[in-house]
Enzyme design. Structure first.
Site, PDB file in Angstrom:
ATOM      1  N   ARG A 253      39.092  46.537  28.877  1.00 21.90           N
ATOM      2  CA  ARG A 253      39.365  47.523  29.942  1.00 21.90           C
ATOM      3  C   ARG A 253      40.586  48.403  29.651  1.00 21.90           C
ATOM      4  O   ARG A 253      41.439  48.618  30.529  1.00 21.90           O
ATOM      5  CB  ARG A 253      39.561  46.790  31.264  1.00 21.90           C
ATOM      6  CG  ARG A 253      38.377  45.904  31.550  1.00 21.90           C
ATOM      7  CD  ARG A 253      38.546  45.027  32.735  1.00 21.90           C
ATOM      8  NE  ARG A 253      37.531  43.978  32.712  1.00 21.90           N
ATOM      9  CZ  ARG A 253      37.531  42.887  33.405  1.00 21.90           C
ATOM     10  NH1 ARG A 253      38.520  42.657  34.250  1.00 21.90           N
ATOM     11  NH2 ARG A 253      36.569  42.000  33.316  1.00 21.90           N
TER      12      ARG A 253
ATOM     13  N   VAL B 292      36.263  29.332  27.804  1.00 18.31           N
ATOM     14  CA  VAL B 292      36.920  29.000  26.544  1.00 18.31           C
ATOM     15  C   VAL B 292      37.330  27.520  26.536  1.00 18.31           C
ATOM     16  O   VAL B 292      37.173  26.821  25.537  1.00 18.31           O
ATOM     17  CB  VAL B 292      38.134  29.939  26.312  1.00 18.31           C
ATOM     18  CG1 VAL B 292      39.000  29.449  25.173  1.00 18.31           C
ATOM     19  CG2 VAL B 292      37.651  31.361  26.035  1.00 18.31           C
TER      20      VAL B 292
ATOM     21  N   ASP C 231      14.383  29.578  79.180  1.00 23.32           N
ATOM     22  CA  ASP C 231      15.844  29.386  79.132  1.00 23.32           C
ATOM     23  C   ASP C 231      16.498  30.754  79.378  1.00 23.32           C
ATOM     24  O   ASP C 231      15.862  31.791  79.188  1.00 23.32           O
ATOM     25  CB  ASP C 231      16.215  28.838  77.745  1.00 23.32           C
ATOM     26  CG  ASP C 231      17.692  28.885  77.487  1.00 23.32           C
ATOM     27  OD1 ASP C 231      18.448  28.374  78.330  1.00 23.32           O
ATOM     28  OD2 ASP C 231      18.101  29.439  76.441  1.00 23.32           O
TER      29      ASP C 231
HETATM   30  P1  ADP Z   1      36.279  35.857  30.864  1.00 23.77           P
HETATM   31  O1  ADP Z   1      34.905  35.759  31.323  1.00 23.77           O
HETATM   32  O2  ADP Z   1      37.264  36.147  31.954  1.00 23.77           O
HETATM   33  O3  ADP Z   1      36.477  36.762  29.713  1.00 23.77           O
HETATM   34  P2  ADP Z   1      35.824  33.158  29.839  1.00 23.77           P
HETATM   35  O4  ADP Z   1      36.781  32.213  29.187  1.00 23.77           O
HETATM   36  O5  ADP Z   1      35.035  32.569  30.937  1.00 23.77           O
HETATM   37  O6  ADP Z   1      36.696  34.405  30.333  1.00 23.77           O
HETATM   38  O7  ADP Z   1      34.807  33.730  28.790  1.00 23.77           O
HETATM   39  C1  ADP Z   1      35.201  34.323  27.611  1.00 23.77           C
HETATM   40  C2  ADP Z   1      34.010  34.341  26.673  1.00 23.77           C
HETATM   41  O8  ADP Z   1      34.227  35.338  25.683  1.00 23.77           O
HETATM   42  C3  ADP Z   1      33.823  33.026  25.966  1.00 23.77           C
HETATM   43  O9  ADP Z   1      32.467  32.690  25.940  1.00 23.77           O
HETATM   44  C4  ADP Z   1      34.353  33.284  24.577  1.00 23.77           C
HETATM   45  O10 ADP Z   1      33.687  32.559  23.577  1.00 23.77           O
HETATM   46  C5  ADP Z   1      34.127  34.761  24.380  1.00 23.77           C
HETATM   47  N1  ADP Z   1      35.201  35.292  23.548  1.00 23.77           N
HETATM   48  C6  ADP Z   1      36.489  35.145  23.781  1.00 23.77           C
HETATM   49  N2  ADP Z   1      37.203  35.697  22.794  1.00 23.77           N
HETATM   50  C7  ADP Z   1      36.355  36.228  21.934  1.00 23.77           C
HETATM   51  C8  ADP Z   1      36.510  36.952  20.710  1.00 23.77           C
HETATM   52  N3  ADP Z   1      37.685  37.240  20.209  1.00 23.77           N
HETATM   53  N4  ADP Z   1      35.415  37.355  20.130  1.00 23.77           N
HETATM   54  C9  ADP Z   1      34.222  37.056  20.648  1.00 23.77           C
HETATM   55  N5  ADP Z   1      34.028  36.372  21.764  1.00 23.77           N
HETATM   56  C10 ADP Z   1      35.083  35.961  22.419  1.00 23.77           C
HETATM   57  C1  G6P Z   2      34.556  38.576  33.269  1.00 18.79           C
HETATM   58  C2  G6P Z   2      33.646  39.170  34.320  1.00 18.79           C
HETATM   59  C3  G6P Z   2      32.417  39.804  33.680  1.00 18.79           C
HETATM   60  C4  G6P Z   2      32.819  40.779  32.612  1.00 18.79           C
HETATM   61  C5  G6P Z   2      33.741  40.100  31.603  1.00 18.79           C
HETATM   62  C6  G6P Z   2      34.240  41.048  30.543  1.00 18.79           C
HETATM   63  O1  G6P Z   2      33.927  37.517  32.690  1.00 18.79           O
HETATM   64  O2  G6P Z   2      33.282  38.172  35.233  1.00 18.79           O
HETATM   65  O3  G6P Z   2      31.628  40.457  34.646  1.00 18.79           O
HETATM   66  O4  G6P Z   2      31.690  41.285  31.948  1.00 18.79           O
HETATM   67  O5  G6P Z   2      34.861  39.552  32.282  1.00 18.79           O
HETATM   68  O6  G6P Z   2      34.803  42.171  31.130  1.00 18.79           O
HETATM   69  P1  G6P Z   2      34.228  43.649  30.894  1.00 18.79           P
HETATM   70  O7  G6P Z   2      34.990  44.489  31.833  1.00 18.79           O
HETATM   71  O8  G6P Z   2      34.506  43.935  29.464  1.00 18.79           O
HETATM   72  O9  G6P Z   2      32.766  43.643  31.169  1.00 18.79           O
END
Ligand code: ADP
Ligand code: G6P
Length: 734
Positions: free
Chosen positions: A321, A387, A508
């Site tokens: 973002r 993660v 009622d």
């Molecule tokens: P959010 O949804 O807020 O980003 P989460 O921890 O729930 O946080 O999910 C992050 C997801 O993005 C995980 O499945 C992780 O494997 C993936 N991810 C995180 N970092 C990377 C990266 N550098 N490259 C590819 N995938 C990534």
């Molecule tokens: C969180 C939100 C998702 C979003 C993701 C990555 O996991 O719950 O809806 O897709 O972050 O953010 P982005 O803005 O790149 O879609």
């Protein structure tokens, strides 16, 4: 049954165009990575944004893009740069995201953002309508599309729609600051099932629904007009097998086959075997607490200097973002912090922090997960945090320590991790130390519990549970608890009414013939109602009873001059054809002296509640209290009363926002049966809306036509949705 349509802002792949060719990269973020596994194993269609704005899409590549997406079971919604600005960077990520993650000060309430959010949500809804059939199941995802369920419902009232929120739902106190809070709730309530990661988010949502929309909520069902919406928690899992298999494969790689990153990690280990790697992976987002984590790391090294040169922190921050100002500021803050800490603490042999700001391929993530001794995840708020789960899944020998923030949804299911408060540096420093020295046996014991749970409740089980609940909801909806009064049923009832020789009707009053009023005394009958009752009771061979829990004074005032038959106070008193009330049941009232002070103490402690005194019963009304507080007090009062009344012939009735204490041998069912025994009736009809009417529905013979007003569970045969419908129904009898 039709297919499943998944709909989210992000598709599982993001398209880019360079030199006239399309490339696709996997999306990051929990929604896309989790749902990707669900999508690939099914026949679903996934609708979302391709990652390219209209301006970035050369018209000659449109077809190729559609084809590339179709190959992955996806279809796109086209959005232009202005829409992405207002909808995605604007309302989604400058209003909702900060607000729902409790960063109130970052949340911007801009009318323009909201307007674009609405129009883009409409675009997504239109895309669903265009690409789906009536019998398809629609599964809408996340905070970018909260208005979509209602928008689809408007055009497809009978379609099954589920919604899952991947981020926290904040407490009412936070949510209510949103200027468009009602619209957002109404948008979500277009669904049949709304899912959250945790029970707390569910609870917050239900509380907002009650307080802001004033809707009735019973356990986790929301009653809205003629629909019941189910709300539940489904903690999202990961594709456990995918991560485990990738880790096994990784372990089996010969050194030549290893990636550059892995070789660098291996070299590090070989050169300093007694050191440990601490890993954190997040999108670069202020909700993830990255800056605080860096400060906490510095604090740890100052508090326990013996760990200098013994630990290294690897920070992988994925760009996210970057058009939103707060994210740009955060990037700057983190760059500076890493620079400063490394500058101050590095030695010739040691850099405390390795910092990567990029998206890495899946294999590199596995390299990092499998090579790190400790995973340290410190979100200040996080809907789930996958993660944490992924790290545990890759630990094939079950070693490794997970330090996880209590503020992550995943902490609820990962009790065996070391849970910390990300704002408490002291605790974090001590926990890092504990992690460093944790015996291998303890690591294995903790992780084996975690792994078992993650393997069992994986993303497939999660999705199945959600879909099963959604399908169940649809089936219940169809078979409803009682049958909806259709035109066909109505005309059949009308026919038997007309052909009957002797009819008996029980109607009622509150919630049936008339709506509720804040002050019960003000819910007096309107002229239309008098007219309707005049006509009905004036019919030949028809005995009509108004049957109510009301006191005889009020009903006497309203209806005695009209000479309607009345049974009041649930069956204590009866009046026929304008004669004075007579006792129908002999009841004793001594208990009232004992119970009244108890109710009074509840009135004192529950603002908005009051006591209604009847001749032989006492009612505590709590319709005008704060809904959550009122329910809590009602439960409390129920317990107190039950312990007080013991085996006496007194019972407590839980009505619609009212608790009534009365003699047990008096109820509407008993009274109705007595009237039934007085003549030979061949058409019996009873209609009512609350608990106290269930006695009639239950006690009257099977041949009686029993009708519930509203959608709650009932013993009645049929239901109608509102008092308006009741009147329409009764008009069919005249
Ligand atoms: P959010 O949804 O807020 O980003 P989460 O921890 O729930 O946080 O999910 C992050 C997801 O993005 C995980 O499945 C992780 O494997 C993936 N991810 C995180 N970092 C990377 C990266 N550098 N490259 C590819 N995938 C990534
Ligand atoms: C969180 C939100 C998702 C979003 C993701 C990555 O996991 O719950 O809806 O897709 O972050 O953010 P982005 O803005 O790149 O879609």
């Amino acid at each position: 049954m039709g297919k499943t349509i998944i709909i989210s802002n992000r598709l599982p792949v993001q398209l880019q165009i360079s030199n006239g060719t399309i490339t696709a990269t996997p999306s990051v973020g929990g929604l896309a990575t989790g749902m990707k596994s669900v999508h690939s194993g099914s026949e679903s269609l996934w609708i979302g944004w391709s990652g390219l704005t209209d301006e970035e899409t050369p018209p000659e590549l449109e077809d190729d893009i559609d084809k590339a997406l179709a190959e992955q079971g996806c279809a796109k919604v086209n959005l232009n740069a202005q829409e992405i600005d207002g909808f995605y960077f604007g309302f989604s990520n400058r209003t909702v995201w900060p607000l729902f993650h409790y960063f109130l000060e970052y949340s911007e309430f801009e009318l323009d953002f909201w307007e674009t959010y609405k129009s883009v949500n409409q675009k997504f809804a239109d895309a669903i309508i265009e690409q789906s059939d009536e019998d398809d199941t629609i599964w809408v995802h996340d905070y970018q599309l909260m208005l979509v369920p209602q928008m689809v419902r408007e055009k497809r009232p009978n379609t099954t729609i589920g919604f899952f929120l991947h981020i926290p739902f904040p407490s009412y106190e936070i949510f209510r600051t949103l200027p468009w809070r009602k619209e957002v709730l109404e948008g979500l309530l277009g669904s049949d099932l709304i899912g959250f990661h945790t029970y707390d988010y569910e609870r917050h949502f239900l509380s907002s629904v009650r307080r802001l929309l004033g809707l009735d909520v019973s356990f986790n069902d929301v009653y809205l007009d003629n629909r019941v919406i189910k709300v539940d928690s489904f903690p999202m899992g990961i594709d456990y097998k995918k991560f485990k298999d990738a880790a096994i494969m990784h372990d089996s790689k010969k050194s030549k086959e290893r990636s550059d990153l892995q070789m660098r990690l291996d070299n590090h280990k070989a050169s300093a075997p007694d050191t440990k790697l601490i890993l954190s992976i997040d999108r670069l987002d202020y909700s993830k607490g990255i800056a605080k984590r860096l400060n906490a790391f510095e604090y740890f090294l100052k508090k326990y200097p013996e760990f200098k040169e013994k630990v290294r922190l690897i920070i992988l921050a994925v760009p996210s973002r970057s058009n939103v100002p707060q994210y740009q500021l955060l990037k700057k803050e983190i760059d500076e912090l890493v620079g400063r800490i490394n500058g101050e603490l590095s030695t010739v042999n040691w850099t405390p922090i390795w910092y990567f700001y990029r998206s890495l391929p899946f294999e590199s993530l596995i390299d990092l997960y499998t090579s790190s001794d400790i995973a340290w995840l410190t979100p200040l708020r996080d809907g789930m945090n996958l993660v944490a789960k992924e790290y545990i899944a890759t630990r094939t020998d079950q070693t490794g320590v997970l330090i996880l923030s209590e503020m992550a949804g995943s902490a609820y299911e990962m009790n065996e991790a070391l849970l910390i408060n990300p704002n408490n540096f002291e605790e974090q420093a001590d926990t890092l130390k504990q992690a460093f020295y944790m015996p291998v046996e303890e690591q294995i014991s903790r992780n084996s519990f975690l792994q078992k749970r993650l393997e069992r409740y994986n993303v497939e089980v999660w999705a199945n549970e959600f879909m099963n609940a959604l399908n169940e909801k649809r089936d219940i909806g169809k078979a409803f608890i009682s049958e909806k009064m259709s035109d066909k049923i109505l005309s059949d009832i009308q026919d038997s009414y007309v052909s009957a020789k002797k009819r008996l009707l029980f109607l009622d009053y509150d919630g049936t013939l008339a709506g509720f009023h804040k002050d019960p005394q003000k819910a007096s009958p309107d002229d239309d109602l008098y007219e309707l009752l005049d006509e009905l009771s004036g019919q030949e061979n028809t005995t009509l009873f108004l049957i109510s829990g009301r006191d005889k004074q009020t009903f006497g005032r309203w209806f005695l001059p009209k000479k309607y038959n009345m049974i009041v106070e649930h069956g204590v008193w009866i009046s026929k054809e304008g004669h004075d009330f007579k006792m129908l049941e002999q009841v004793k009232g001594e208990w009232m002296e004992k119970i009244r002070p108890v109710l009074e103490s509840f009135v004192d402690r529950t603002p908005g509640s009051f006591i209604e005194e009847k001749n032989y019963s006492l009612a505590w009304h709590y319709r005008n209290t704060d809904p959550d507080f009122g329910e809590k007090r009602a439960t409390e009062l129920n317990t107190v009363l039950r312990s007080l009344i013991g085996n006496d012939d007194i019972s407590v009735l839980n009505g619609n926002k009212v608790m009534e204490v009365k003699n047990s041998n008096v109820n509407k069912g008993r009274a109705a049966l007595r009237m039934l025994g007085e003549d030979d009736y061949d058409f019996v009809f009873a209609i009512g809306d609350d608990w106290t009417d269930e006695f009639m529905f239950q006690d009257l013979p099977n041949s009686a036509v029993t009708v519930k007003v509203g959608l709650q569970k009932t013993q009645a045969k049929y239901h109608v949705e509102s008092t308006k419908k009741v009147r329409e129904l009764l008009k069919r009898f005249i």
